[in-house]
Design an enzyme around this catalytic site. Sequence first.
Site, PDB file in Angstrom:
ATOM      1  N   ASP A  70       0.763  -1.012  -0.008  1.00  0.00           N
ATOM      2  CA  ASP A  70       0.007   0.130   0.282  1.00  0.00           C
ATOM      3  C   ASP A  70       0.889   1.390   0.006  1.00  0.00           C
ATOM      4  O   ASP A  70       0.519   2.498  -0.598  1.00  0.00           O
ATOM      5  CB  ASP A  70      -0.699  -0.150   1.327  1.00  0.00           C
ATOM      6  CG  ASP A  70      -1.982  -0.969   0.950  1.00  0.00           C
ATOM      7  OD1 ASP A  70      -2.328  -1.635  -0.143  1.00  0.00           O
ATOM      8  OD2 ASP A  70      -2.824  -1.184   2.086  1.00  0.00           O
ATOM      9  N   GLY A  71       1.883   1.130   0.635  1.00  0.00           N
ATOM     10  CA  GLY A  71       2.992   2.360   0.589  1.00  0.00           C
ATOM     11  C   GLY A  71       3.489   2.605  -0.707  1.00  0.00           C
ATOM     12  O   GLY A  71       3.439   3.804  -1.022  1.00  0.00           O
ATOM     13  N   ASN A 144      -5.182   8.651   1.434  1.00  0.00           N
ATOM     14  CA  ASN A 144      -5.452   8.122   2.924  1.00  0.00           C
ATOM     15  C   ASN A 144      -5.806   9.239   3.476  1.00  0.00           C
ATOM     16  O   ASN A 144      -7.196   9.329   4.136  1.00  0.00           O
ATOM     17  CB  ASN A 144      -4.459   7.329   3.258  1.00  0.00           C
ATOM     18  CG  ASN A 144      -4.391   5.841   2.977  1.00  0.00           C
ATOM     19  OD1 ASN A 144      -5.283   5.439   2.094  1.00  0.00           O
ATOM     20  ND2 ASN A 144      -3.510   5.084   3.197  1.00  0.00           N
ATOM     21  N   LYS A 172      -6.856  18.505  22.866  1.00  0.00           N
ATOM     22  CA  LYS A 172      -5.474  18.220  23.452  1.00  0.00           C
ATOM     23  C   LYS A 172      -5.290  16.602  23.194  1.00  0.00           C
ATOM     24  O   LYS A 172      -5.973  15.776  23.856  1.00  0.00           O
ATOM     25  CB  LYS A 172      -5.628  18.603  25.053  1.00  0.00           C
ATOM     26  CG  LYS A 172      -5.429  20.080  25.179  1.00  0.00           C
ATOM     27  CD  LYS A 172      -5.459  20.029  26.775  1.00  0.00           C
ATOM     28  CE  LYS A 172      -5.216  21.840  27.177  1.00  0.00           C
ATOM     29  NZ  LYS A 172      -4.111  22.284  26.794  1.00  0.00           N
ATOM     30  N   ASP A 174      -2.619  13.555  21.353  1.00  0.00           N
ATOM     31  CA  ASP A 174      -1.145  13.250  20.489  1.00  0.00           C
ATOM     32  C   ASP A 174      -1.138  13.770  18.994  1.00  0.00           C
ATOM     33  O   ASP A 174      -0.331  14.031  18.262  1.00  0.00           O
ATOM     34  CB  ASP A 174      -0.775  11.888  20.430  1.00  0.00           C
ATOM     35  CG  ASP A 174      -0.307  11.460  21.690  1.00  0.00           C
ATOM     36  OD1 ASP A 174      -0.102  12.383  22.890  1.00  0.00           O
ATOM     37  OD2 ASP A 174      -0.040  10.196  22.008  1.00  0.00           O
ATOM     38  N   THR A 185      -9.124   2.437   6.621  1.00  0.00           N
ATOM     39  CA  THR A 185      -8.747   1.272   7.017  1.00  0.00           C
ATOM     40  C   THR A 185      -7.263   1.265   7.292  1.00  0.00           C
ATOM     41  O   THR A 185      -6.496   0.168   7.535  1.00  0.00           O
ATOM     42  CB  THR A 185      -8.879   0.190   5.987  1.00  0.00           C
ATOM     43  OG1 THR A 185      -8.238   0.863   4.789  1.00  0.00           O
ATOM     44  CG2 THR A 185     -10.334  -0.119   5.814  1.00  0.00           C
TER      45      THR A 185
END
Length: 287
Positions: A70-71, A144, A172, A174, A185
């Site tokens: 997928d990358g 994505n 607030k 990450d 997905t």
Amino acid sequence: MPTIRTVGIISKPGVATGSRIVPPLIDWLHGRGLSVRIDEETAFYAGGVAGLSRDEVPEGCDLMIVLGGDGTLLSAARSIGRRETPLFAVNLGGLGFLTAITVDELYPELERALCGQHRVGRRKMLTTEVVRGEEVVATFEALNDAVLTKPAIARMIDLEAFVDDQFVCAYKADGLIISTPTGSTAYSLSAGGPIIFPSVPAICLTPICPHMLTNRPVLVPETSVIRVVCSGGDGGVFLTIDGQIGEPLNEGDRVVCRSSTYALHLVRPPRMRFFDVLRNKLKWGER
């Protein structure tokens, strides 16, 4: 699909089977009278012939073959850009939600594609702009997601989110993931976001480890314009597009996301539907 005369090939680097797959694939395509354009990685697997930069490969192509995971597909989607060239993705990677065709299925499914027997799914992309003051300093197209997160230090960041003219909340957390249905997905799923059927006209906002546990993922219509303001936080904020490219953000920068007018045209084998992929990749019903 239109008549195919020229095929582009983009490959994942460092794949052990690359030199076994690429040369016969190129011969197979040439044997059917097709012109072939390849990137530098594919050229390496082909025996050191001359290759093109990845961004040059799609020029003039009627079909793009991606050999990887997928990358690699996400990178190829950026190379295709605003063209409507269908993308034929073969999984040489790991999980592969988008690369649904296996190596064993390569030639039978490619024959189907050349005969026009495949479905082509349109996957809407996400246009993301970084606005600094009154100037747009960067623009990206994501298949994505666009992710705002801390760059390194393990501290929370502060983000204010708006949908159209409505204030959503001050996060607030990450970070915050703004995801397409295709990206539901990917990172968003890992952060607790919902799985969205690819044709659903929606954008998902998924907070990453929010300080307020009541901050949950939110779906908004794809017609919405989403604005996220970097309102502070220790260590700064970094914008990442599809997990591969990005931009450091300053306090007060605005990230503006909207559904793109462009879509990736993804070749899908007739036998493999969306829930087939989910059952296969997520092992649904096996326990």
